[in-house]
Enzyme design. Structure first.
Site, PDB file in Angstrom:
ATOM      1  N   GLU A  45       0.834  -1.212   0.000  1.00 23.00           N
ATOM      2  CA  GLU A  45       0.000   0.000   0.000  1.00 23.00           C
ATOM      3  C   GLU A  45       0.864   1.255   0.000  1.00 23.00           C
ATOM      4  O   GLU A  45       0.592   2.222  -0.734  1.00 23.00           O
ATOM      5  CB  GLU A  45      -0.901  -0.005   1.232  1.00 23.00           C
ATOM      6  CG  GLU A  45      -1.720   1.264   1.429  1.00 23.00           C
ATOM      7  CD  GLU A  45      -2.066   1.496   2.885  1.00 23.00           C
ATOM      8  OE1 GLU A  45      -2.281   2.663   3.259  1.00 23.00           O
ATOM      9  OE2 GLU A  45      -2.111   0.520   3.650  1.00 23.00           O
ATOM     10  N   ASP A  49       0.658   3.868  -3.241  1.00 21.31           N
ATOM     11  CA  ASP A  49       0.235   5.260  -3.099  1.00 21.31           C
ATOM     12  C   ASP A  49       1.150   6.174  -3.899  1.00 21.31           C
ATOM     13  O   ASP A  49       0.698   7.111  -4.570  1.00 21.31           O
ATOM     14  CB  ASP A  49       0.243   5.636  -1.617  1.00 21.31           C
ATOM     15  CG  ASP A  49      -0.087   7.091  -1.379  1.00 21.31           C
ATOM     16  OD1 ASP A  49      -1.231   7.500  -1.673  1.00 21.31           O
ATOM     17  OD2 ASP A  49       0.793   7.834  -0.915  1.00 21.31           O
ATOM     18  N   ASP A 118      -7.041   1.283   0.510  1.00 17.20           N
ATOM     19  CA  ASP A 118      -5.694   0.793   0.806  1.00 17.20           C
ATOM     20  C   ASP A 118      -5.362  -0.433  -0.039  1.00 17.20           C
ATOM     21  O   ASP A 118      -4.243  -0.561  -0.561  1.00 17.20           O
ATOM     22  CB  ASP A 118      -5.576   0.429   2.288  1.00 17.20           C
ATOM     23  CG  ASP A 118      -5.615   1.645   3.200  1.00 17.20           C
ATOM     24  OD1 ASP A 118      -5.472   2.775   2.685  1.00 17.20           O
ATOM     25  OD2 ASP A 118      -5.797   1.468   4.417  1.00 17.20           O
ATOM     26  N   GLU A 121      -4.458   0.437  -3.642  1.00 22.44           N
ATOM     27  CA  GLU A 121      -3.085   0.932  -3.744  1.00 22.44           C
ATOM     28  C   GLU A 121      -2.096  -0.227  -3.683  1.00 22.44           C
ATOM     29  O   GLU A 121      -1.070  -0.230  -4.388  1.00 22.44           O
ATOM     30  CB  GLU A 121      -2.813   1.931  -2.623  1.00 22.44           C
ATOM     31  CG  GLU A 121      -3.574   3.240  -2.797  1.00 22.44           C
ATOM     32  CD  GLU A 121      -3.446   4.167  -1.601  1.00 22.44           C
ATOM     33  OE1 GLU A 121      -3.827   5.339  -1.728  1.00 22.44           O
ATOM     34  OE2 GLU A 121      -2.962   3.720  -0.539  1.00 22.44           O
TER      35      GLU A 121
END
Length: 228
Positions: A45, A49, A118, A121
């Site tokens: 995650e 991102d 989350d 990502e």
């Protein structure tokens, strides 16, 4: 490693055939079910991102070559915020393949906005590590294509925009008050009211408190701008 049928179907929806299927499994594994031999998706995650941010910044620059930074920044924020990621996750059925602990599953984890955002990502990071930056760019561009094309001229966060409206008129920041919470624990509905110093107010409901605040701010700002 051989993927289970549900993950094979999800892989097909992604449009990326994994050379290392373990990356896909890790990306959909929540901390509630992780172990020493089964890593969760938190590290992925973190990487995803950053990959999403770079691809989105590039995509927005390409989509509008004349836009100034003042317009690009709110558009970028609208594209990468957790709510948007969660919406994309729902569109590809990510919640259906998440690996969750029993308590998280019973509390509606497959529908939770933060958890879905989350996990998406993490999936992006898995594609990046498995296929490189071009593969990640291809995935993100396809999944966000409609949003990139239709992003509003002013995509500021409604709460931020309302606060700026109030401060420009010498008011204190808007106040948000939770009026009610209904529904089961795994699928709550929050009702929130926003109030300005001049007693202007609006109320809205949504599945999360933040989303309800955003909706209330948007409704009030829309009405105030129509009245001016």
């Amino acid at each position: 490693m051989k993927l289970a049928a549900d993950l094979r179907a999800f892989e097909s929806r992604l449009g990326h055939a994994f050379h290392n299927p373990e990356l896909l499994v890790e990306s959909v594994t929540h901390a509630s079910i992780s172990s020493a031999t089964r890593p969760d998706n938190q590290r992925l995650e973190f990487l995803g991102d950053r990959v999403l941010g770079l691809v989105m910044a590039e995509a927005l620059l390409t989509a509008d070559k004349a836009a100034a930074e003042g317009l690009l920044a709110p558009r970028f924020n609208a594209m990468v915020r957790k709510e948007t990621c969660a919406d994309v996750a729902r569109e590809i059925g990510l919640g259906d393949v998440l690996k969750l602990g029993r308590s998280e599953m019973m509390s509606g984890g497959r529908r939770k906005e933060a958890l879905l955002g989350d996990a998406l990502e993490a999936v992006i990071a898995a594609v990046y590590l498995d296929g490189g930056f071009d593969a990640a760019r291809k995935l993100i561009t396809r999944l966000w294509k409609g949003r990139i094309a239709s992003v509003k001229e002013d995509a500021r966060d409604p709460k931020t925009a309302l606060q700026e409206w109030a401060q420009a008129r010498g008011m204190t920041p808007p106040k948000y008050n939770e009026q009610a919470r209904s529904g089961p624990d795994h699928q709550p509905v929050f009702t929130v009211a926003v109030l300005l110093d001049n007693n202007e107010t609006e109320t809205a409901s949504a599945g999360t408190k933040r989303a309800a605040e955003q909706a209330a701010a948007r409704a009030l700002l829309t009405r105030l701008e129509q009245d001016t």
